[in-house]
Design an enzyme around this catalytic site. Structure first.
Site, PDB file in Angstrom:
ATOM      1  N   GLY A   4       0.781  -1.240   0.000  1.00 44.54           N
ATOM      2  CA  GLY A   4       0.000   0.000   0.000  1.00 44.54           C
ATOM      3  C   GLY A   4       0.808   1.282   0.000  1.00 44.54           C
ATOM      4  O   GLY A   4       0.287   2.337   0.349  1.00 44.54           O
ATOM      5  N   ASP A  36      -1.635  -6.927  -7.519  1.00 45.99           N
ATOM      6  CA  ASP A  36      -2.963  -6.323  -7.513  1.00 45.99           C
ATOM      7  C   ASP A  36      -3.821  -7.294  -6.712  1.00 45.99           C
ATOM      8  O   ASP A  36      -3.990  -8.451  -7.122  1.00 45.99           O
ATOM      9  CB  ASP A  36      -3.473  -6.189  -8.957  1.00 45.99           C
ATOM     10  N   TYR A  48     -18.380   9.095   2.656  1.00 46.13           N
ATOM     11  CA  TYR A  48     -17.519   7.908   2.801  1.00 46.13           C
ATOM     12  C   TYR A  48     -18.244   6.678   2.245  1.00 46.13           C
ATOM     13  O   TYR A  48     -17.615   5.720   1.793  1.00 46.13           O
ATOM     14  CB  TYR A  48     -17.102   7.732   4.268  1.00 46.13           C
ATOM     15  N   LYS A  66     -15.047  -0.844   5.231  1.00 47.24           N
ATOM     16  CA  LYS A  66     -14.220  -0.795   6.449  1.00 47.24           C
ATOM     17  C   LYS A  66     -14.883  -1.577   7.591  1.00 47.24           C
ATOM     18  O   LYS A  66     -14.191  -2.167   8.422  1.00 47.24           O
ATOM     19  CB  LYS A  66     -13.963   0.658   6.876  1.00 47.24           C
ATOM     20  N   ALA A 118      -5.157   8.501  -1.463  1.00 50.81           N
ATOM     21  CA  ALA A 118      -6.474   7.882  -1.270  1.00 50.81           C
ATOM     22  C   ALA A 118      -7.457   8.911  -0.706  1.00 50.81           C
ATOM     23  O   ALA A 118      -8.613   8.983  -1.135  1.00 50.81           O
ATOM     24  CB  ALA A 118      -6.362   6.681  -0.341  1.00 50.81           C
TER      25      ALA A 118
HETATM   26  P1  NAP Z   1      -2.525   5.835  -0.373  1.00 48.73           P
HETATM   27  O1  NAP Z   1      -1.174   6.365  -0.163  1.00 48.73           O
HETATM   28  O2  NAP Z   1      -3.259   6.264  -1.591  1.00 48.73           O
HETATM   29  O3  NAP Z   1      -2.493   4.234  -0.251  1.00 48.73           O
HETATM   30  C1  NAP Z   1      -3.557   3.405  -0.714  1.00 48.73           C
HETATM   31  C2  NAP Z   1      -2.933   2.248  -1.437  1.00 48.73           C
HETATM   32  O4  NAP Z   1      -3.882   1.211  -1.805  1.00 48.73           O
HETATM   33  C3  NAP Z   1      -2.301   2.700  -2.745  1.00 48.73           C
HETATM   34  O5  NAP Z   1      -0.982   2.206  -2.842  1.00 48.73           O
HETATM   35  C4  NAP Z   1      -3.213   2.071  -3.768  1.00 48.73           C
HETATM   36  O6  NAP Z   1      -2.694   1.918  -5.079  1.00 48.73           O
HETATM   37  C5  NAP Z   1      -3.474   0.755  -3.079  1.00 48.73           C
HETATM   38  N1  NAP Z   1      -4.438  -0.046  -3.842  1.00 48.73           N
HETATM   39  C6  NAP Z   1      -5.629   0.342  -4.357  1.00 48.73           C
HETATM   40  N2  NAP Z   1      -6.170  -0.660  -5.070  1.00 48.73           N
HETATM   41  C7  NAP Z   1      -5.299  -1.704  -4.996  1.00 48.73           C
HETATM   42  C8  NAP Z   1      -5.283  -3.021  -5.527  1.00 48.73           C
HETATM   43  N3  NAP Z   1      -6.281  -3.498  -6.297  1.00 48.73           N
HETATM   44  N4  NAP Z   1      -4.234  -3.838  -5.248  1.00 48.73           N
HETATM   45  C9  NAP Z   1      -3.217  -3.406  -4.485  1.00 48.73           C
HETATM   46  N5  NAP Z   1      -3.152  -2.156  -3.968  1.00 48.73           N
HETATM   47  C10 NAP Z   1      -4.195  -1.314  -4.218  1.00 48.73           C
HETATM   48  O7  NAP Z   1      -3.476   6.300   0.852  1.00 48.73           O
HETATM   49  P2  NAP Z   1      -3.420   6.069   2.437  1.00 48.73           P
HETATM   50  O8  NAP Z   1      -4.243   7.159   3.004  1.00 48.73           O
HETATM   51  O9  NAP Z   1      -2.035   5.865   2.913  1.00 48.73           O
HETATM   52  O10 NAP Z   1      -4.276   4.741   2.604  1.00 48.73           O
HETATM   53  C11 NAP Z   1      -3.792   3.572   3.216  1.00 48.73           C
HETATM   54  C12 NAP Z   1      -4.894   2.929   4.055  1.00 48.73           C
HETATM   55  O11 NAP Z   1      -5.203   3.805   5.148  1.00 48.73           O
HETATM   56  C13 NAP Z   1      -6.205   2.698   3.311  1.00 48.73           C
HETATM   57  O12 NAP Z   1      -6.766   1.461   3.739  1.00 48.73           O
HETATM   58  C14 NAP Z   1      -7.081   3.850   3.804  1.00 48.73           C
HETATM   59  O13 NAP Z   1      -8.463   3.574   3.723  1.00 48.73           O
HETATM   60  C15 NAP Z   1      -6.595   3.919   5.241  1.00 48.73           C
HETATM   61  N6  NAP Z   1      -6.940   5.167   5.948  1.00 48.73           N
HETATM   62  C16 NAP Z   1      -6.556   6.380   5.430  1.00 48.73           C
HETATM   63  C17 NAP Z   1      -6.894   7.526   6.117  1.00 48.73           C
HETATM   64  C18 NAP Z   1      -6.523   8.892   5.566  1.00 48.73           C
HETATM   65  O14 NAP Z   1      -7.136   9.884   5.983  1.00 48.73           O
HETATM   66  N7  NAP Z   1      -5.545   8.993   4.672  1.00 48.73           N
HETATM   67  C19 NAP Z   1      -7.610   7.459   7.332  1.00 48.73           C
HETATM   68  C20 NAP Z   1      -7.954   6.215   7.827  1.00 48.73           C
HETATM   69  C21 NAP Z   1      -7.618   5.068   7.137  1.00 48.73           C
HETATM   70  P3  NAP Z   1      -3.284   2.960  -6.227  1.00 48.73           P
HETATM   71  O15 NAP Z   1      -2.695   4.287  -5.909  1.00 48.73           O
HETATM   72  O16 NAP Z   1      -2.834   2.360  -7.520  1.00 48.73           O
HETATM   73  O17 NAP Z   1      -4.792   2.946  -6.097  1.00 48.73           O
END
Ligand code: NAP
Length: 256
Positions: free
Chosen positions: A13, A64, A156, A163, A196
């Site tokens: 991720g 993926d 959301y 989630k 994301a």
């Molecule tokens: P991020 O940097 O965009 O990371 C999300 C990752 O998921 C990206 O690398 C994305 O790749 C990957 N992904 C999506 N579809 C996929 C697939 N089919 N196979 C493999 N990887 C895939 O954003 P982040 O905020 O750090 O998110 C990480 C986690 O934290 C997520 O579960 C998110 O819901 C959670 N979260 C985030 C927040 C926030 O406010 N940022 C708060 C609470 C929880 P692509 O870029 O190619 O889609």
């Protein structure tokens, strides 16, 4: 000496230096862990490889999570390169933009499947595939979730449902894998600007409300989340499994 000396941990991720997974990887690296990274497609490979190299890792594997052959490839590569895995960081989520923009009652069937598949089923699939690689004394899995699983957060939408399924999966996986000593926990992070997050409509307003209401008057950082991930991945939490730990400056405790 680092707490994670000799430990082999897979990071799923990382999309950029702003990713939560990246902050966790940096913290694990500082504590001596050896890291492998996965990426979902060629365009992300170009970003993930140089980042992995910054932390001394050439173990960069395509996966993926919607592809069974990629999941098998992940297992094969880790079995061949490491022969075992001590920890997993699952930091992956996706929902179609339209399903975050329209009314929740108009969520498409295909969009529902995609969000649940990538954001929740993927944890079950990866744990199922990699369980055999964990050593006899077990290991630790950490995933990332958000309060939208428990409360209605505007826009959301289907991601909140995904989630909720993810958090339930954490409990079922913890129960299932506990006898192998594998612990499975979730961190429910508050809002942080990442790629994301930029897909969620009115994210700026979410950040504003967070700043107004959270008891701790500080901006939440990916490092704050990484510190708790280190705790959950490491020996200090050997008796903790199936939990969702909030790392949100206390936002979730607040009512009116
Ligand atoms: P991020 O940097 O965009 O990371 C999300 C990752 O998921 C990206 O690398 C994305 O790749 C990957 N992904 C999506 N579809 C996929 C697939 N089919 N196979 C493999 N990887 C895939 O954003 P982040 O905020 O750090 O998110 C990480 C986690 O934290 C997520 O579960 C998110 O819901 C959670 N979260 C985030 C927040 C926030 O406010 N940022 C708060 C609470 C929880 P692509 O870029 O190619 O889609």
């Amino acid at each position: 000496m680092g707490v994670f000396d000799g430990k082999k941990i897979l990071i799923m991720g990382v999309a950029s230096e702003r990713s939560i997974a990246w902050a966790i990887a940096e913290a694990l690296h500082r504590e001596g862990a050896e890291l492998a990274f996965s990426y979902p497609n060629e365009s992300l490979e170009k970003r993930v490889r140089p980042l992995a190299e910054q932390l001394g890792s050439r173990n960069v594997i395509r996966c993926d999570v919607q592809s069974d052959s990629d999941l098998q490839n992940l297992f094969n590569c880790l079995e061949a390169s490491w022969g075992r895995v001590d920890g997993l960081v699952h930091s992956i989520a996706f929902a179609e933009k339209e399903d975050l923009q329209r009314r929740f009652s108009e969520t498409s069937r295909a969009g529902f499947h995609t969000a649940l598949d990538v954001s929740a089923y993927s944890l079950i699939a990866v744990c199922g595939k990699l369980a055999r690689l964990f050593p006899e004394d077990g290991g630790s899995v950490v995933t990332l979730t958000y309060l939208g699983s428990q409360r209605v957060v505007q826009h959301y939408n289907v991601m909140g449902v995904a989630k909720a399924a993810l958090e339930a999966s954490v409990r079922y996986l913890a129960a299932d894998l506990g006898e192998q000593g594998i612990r499975v926990n979730a961190i429910s992070a508050g809002p942080i600007r990442t790629l994301a997050a930029s897909g969620i409509p009115k994210f700026k307003e979410m950040l504003g409300e967070f700043g107004d209401k959270a008891p701790l008057k500080k901006p939440l950082t990916t490092e704050d989340v990484a510190n708790v991930a280190l705790h959950l991945l490491g020996p200090a939490s050997v008796a903790v499994t199936g939990e969702t730990t909030y790392v949100d400056c206390g936002f979730n405790i607040m009512g009116i």
